[in-house]
Design an enzyme around this catalytic site. Structure first.
Site, PDB file in Angstrom:
ATOM      1  N   TYR A 137       1.158  -1.285   0.094  1.00  0.00           N
ATOM      2  CA  TYR A 137       0.252   0.157  -0.011  1.00  0.00           C
ATOM      3  C   TYR A 137       0.449   1.277   0.266  1.00  0.00           C
ATOM      4  CZ  TYR A 137      -4.625  -1.177   0.964  1.00  0.00           C
ATOM      5  OH  TYR A 137      -5.908  -1.472   0.323  1.00  0.00           O
ATOM      6  N   LYS A 192       1.881 -15.352   2.696  1.00  0.00           N
ATOM      7  CA  LYS A 192       2.185 -15.782   1.227  1.00  0.00           C
ATOM      8  C   LYS A 192       3.531 -16.281   1.356  1.00  0.00           C
ATOM      9  CE  LYS A 192       0.824 -17.585  -2.703  1.00  0.00           C
ATOM     10  NZ  LYS A 192      -0.152 -18.485  -2.930  1.00  0.00           N
ATOM     11  N   ASP A 224      -3.627 -18.330   0.349  1.00  0.00           N
ATOM     12  CA  ASP A 224      -4.883 -18.617  -0.606  1.00  0.00           C
ATOM     13  C   ASP A 224      -6.356 -19.256   0.030  1.00  0.00           C
ATOM     14  OD1 ASP A 224      -2.957 -19.513  -0.530  1.00  0.00           O
ATOM     15  OD2 ASP A 224      -3.213 -20.461  -2.676  1.00  0.00           O
ATOM     16  N   ASP A 248      -7.233  -6.809   3.447  1.00  0.00           N
ATOM     17  CA  ASP A 248      -7.900  -5.812   2.880  1.00  0.00           C
ATOM     18  C   ASP A 248      -8.863  -6.769   2.631  1.00  0.00           C
ATOM     19  OD1 ASP A 248      -8.759  -3.445   1.791  1.00  0.00           O
ATOM     20  OD2 ASP A 248      -8.543  -4.279  -0.740  1.00  0.00           O
ATOM     21  N   ASP A 252     -13.307  -7.980   3.795  1.00  0.00           N
ATOM     22  CA  ASP A 252     -14.531  -7.899   3.223  1.00  0.00           C
ATOM     23  C   ASP A 252     -15.266  -9.385   3.365  1.00  0.00           C
ATOM     24  OD1 ASP A 252     -13.584  -5.042   2.850  1.00  0.00           O
ATOM     25  OD2 ASP A 252     -14.366  -5.205   0.622  1.00  0.00           O
TER      26      ASP A 252
HETATM   27  C1  IPM Z   1     -10.726   0.137   3.463  1.00  0.00           C
HETATM   28  C2  IPM Z   1     -10.819   0.477   2.271  1.00  0.00           C
HETATM   29  C3  IPM Z   1      -9.832   1.921   2.615  1.00  0.00           C
HETATM   30  C4  IPM Z   1      -8.009   0.097   1.722  1.00  0.00           C
HETATM   31  C5  IPM Z   1      -9.510   2.114   0.507  1.00  0.00           C
HETATM   32  C6  IPM Z   1     -10.898   2.939   0.838  1.00  0.00           C
HETATM   33  C7  IPM Z   1      -7.876   2.844   0.559  1.00  0.00           C
HETATM   34  O1  IPM Z   1     -10.776  -0.203   1.448  1.00  0.00           O
HETATM   35  O2  IPM Z   1     -10.498   0.115   4.560  1.00  0.00           O
HETATM   36  O3  IPM Z   1     -10.639  -1.161   3.589  1.00  0.00           O
HETATM   37  O4  IPM Z   1      -7.678  -0.431   1.286  1.00  0.00           O
HETATM   38  O5  IPM Z   1      -7.385   0.380   3.202  1.00  0.00           O
HETATM   39 MN    MN Z   2     -11.052  -3.194   2.433  1.00  0.00          MN
END
Ligand code: IPM
Ligand code: MN
Length: 358
Positions: A137, A192, A224, A248, A252
Site C-alpha cells: 500500500y 504467502k 489463498d 484488506d 471484506d
Molecule cells: C478499507 C478500504 C481502503 C483500503 C481504501 C478505501 C483505500 O478498502 O479500509 O478497507 O483499501 O484500505
Molecule cells: Mn477494503
C-alpha cells in the site's frame, strides 16, 4: 478532562450514519468536545483536497476520530492524489495508525442474514488484525516506467513494492497476540510465505515474538487457503493477523460472512491509542440521503472509540448493550430486514438506540 474528538462524516451515507453515532456519544453525559470537519469528496468539493490541512490538524490534535465513509463513483476520474480514498490513507499514515482491528461478529438475531448456512456461522466471532501503514500500500518505489531489458524491454510497466521492516511486523504481532490473550488464545498469521520473501520474513518474526505469549497458540496459513477456510469453517478462527493487502481482502470476506456489513465497526490505532473509528462498509452513494442506511456499524465504532481511545469500557458496554436491545426488539434497517421484523429508517434506528441506553 475534556476529550477532543474529530468527527469526519465524509461522503455518501457518511453524514447520516455519523449523525446518529454523534447523538449516541452526546447522550452519554461524558465531557466530549466534538468537532466536525470535511473529508473525502466533500472536502474536495469544498476546498479542493480530500484531506485539507485543517482537517488533518484537527485529527492530529484529537484523542480519537469518528469517521463516516468516503468515496463516490463521480470522483473516479480524478488524479489519484485527489481521490477521496487518499483522505483515509493520508490519515492512517499521518497518525501512524498501524493496527486495524476488524471484528466480524454474527449477532444471533441476524443468523439468517448470512449467505452461509446458519450452522456454519451461528455464533461467529472472529477478529482480523490488519497491519495498516506498510506493505504494498505504501511501499516505494511505485509507478509506471519503461522496462529496461528482458522479454518486455521497451514496454511500459506498472509496478509497486511490497516490504515490511522488522519493527513494523513486531508491533502488529504484539497487538495481535495481546488481542488473542483477551479472547480464545488462538492466533493465525496469514501470509504467502511459499512465494513472497516479505511473507517469509513476516512469518519468521511472528515465530520469534510467539514465546513472549506462551498462553497463545500461533498457527500460520497461506492467504489463498485462508480465503477458503474462512467460508468453509469460519468458526475455526479466533484472531487472524495479516499484512495490509491480504487484510484488506480477508476482512471484506469475513465481514460478508455475517451477511450484514452494515453492522461491523472497526478501529485503527497507533502506539499511543489515538484511533480512527469507522464502519467497515463504504459510502454507499446509491442510497445516500434517503435515511435508509444502517447506522449501527458507526454507532458500534463509537463504542470502540470509547473503549480503546478514551478508556471508557463501561460506556462502550452501554452502547453495545443498547444495540443488542434494539435488535432484540426486532428493529431492522433495510439492509438487515427480513419478514417478521420491523423496518426502520436511519434516524429511527438512532432514536431506538438512544432510548435503549441504560
Ligand atoms: C478499507 C478500504 C481502503 C483500503 C481504501 C478505501 C483505500 O478498502 O479500509 O478497507 O483499501 O484500505
Ligand atoms: Mn477494503
Amino acid at each position: 478532562m475534556t476529550h477532543k474528538i474529530a468527527v469526519l462524516p465524509g461522503d455518501g451515507i457518511g453524514p447520516e450514519i455519523t449523525e446518529q453515532a454523534v447523538r449516541v456519544l452526546t447522550a452519554l453525559g461524558l465531557d466530549l468536545d466534538l468537532q466536525t470537519a470535511p473529508v473525502g469528496g466533500a472536502a474536495y468539493e469544498a476546498e479542493g483536497h480530500p484531506l485539507p490541512a485543517a482537517t488533518l490538524n484537527l485529527a492530529l490534535d484529537s484523542a480519537a476520530i469518528l469517521f463516516g465513509a468516503v468515496g463516490d463513483w463521480k470522483y473516479d476520474q480524478l488524479a489519484r492524489e485527489l481521490r477521496p480514498e487518499q483522505a483515509i490513507l493520508g490519515l492512517r499514515k499521518a497518525l501512524g495508525l498501524f493496527a486495524n482491528l476488524r471484528p466480524a461478529i454474527l449477532y444471533p438475531q441476524l443468523a439468517n442474514a448470512s449467505s452461509l448456512k446458519p450452522e456454519i456461522v451461528a455464533g461467529l466471532d472472529i477478529l482480523i488484525v490488519r497491519e495498516l501503514t506498510g506493505d504494498i500500500y505504501f511501499g516505494q518505489p511505485r509507478g509506471v516506467r519503461e522496462v529496461a531489458d528482458g522479454p518486455f524491454k521497451g514496454e511500459r510497466q506498472g509496478y509497486d513494492t511490497m516490504h515490511y521492516a522488522e519493527s513494523e511486523v513486531r508491533r502488529i504481532a504484539h497487538v495481535a497476540f495481546r488481542a488473542a490473550q483477551k479472547r480464545n488464545k488462538r492466533l493465525c498469521s496469514v501470509d504467502k510465505a511459499n512465494v513472497l520473501e516479505t511473507s517469509q520474513f513476516w512469518r519468521d518474526i511472528m515465530i520469534a515474538v510467539a514465546p513472549e505469549y506462551p498462553d497463545v497458540t500461533l498457527s500460520h496459513m497461506y492467504v489463498d487457503n485462508a480465503a477458503m477456510q474462512l467460508v468453509r469453517e469460519p468458526k475455526a478462527f479466533d484472531v487472524v493477523v495479516t499484512g495490509n493487502l491480504f487484510g484488506d481482502i480477508l476482512s471484506d470476506e469475513a465481514a460478508m460472512l455475517t451477511g450484514s456489513i452494515g453492522m461491523l465497526p472497526s478501529a485503527s490505532l497507533n502506539a499511543s491509542n489515538q484511533g480512527l473509528y469507522e464502519p467497515s462498509h463504504g459510502s454507499a452513494p446509491d442510497i445516500a440521503g434517503q435515511n435508509m442506511a444502517n447506522p449501527l456499524a458507526t454507532i458500534l465504532s463509537a463504542a470502540m472509540l470509547l473503549r480503546y481511545s478514551l478508556n471508557q469500557g463501561a460506556q462502550a458496554d452501554r452502547i453495545e448493550a443498547a444495540v443488542q436491545a434494539v435488535l432484540e426488539q426486532g428493529l431492522r434497517t433495510a439492509d438487515i430486514y427480513e419478514a417478521g421484523t420491523d423496518k426502520v429508517t436511519t434516524s429511527q434506528m438512532g432514536d431506538a438506540v438512544l432510548k435503549a441506553l441504560k
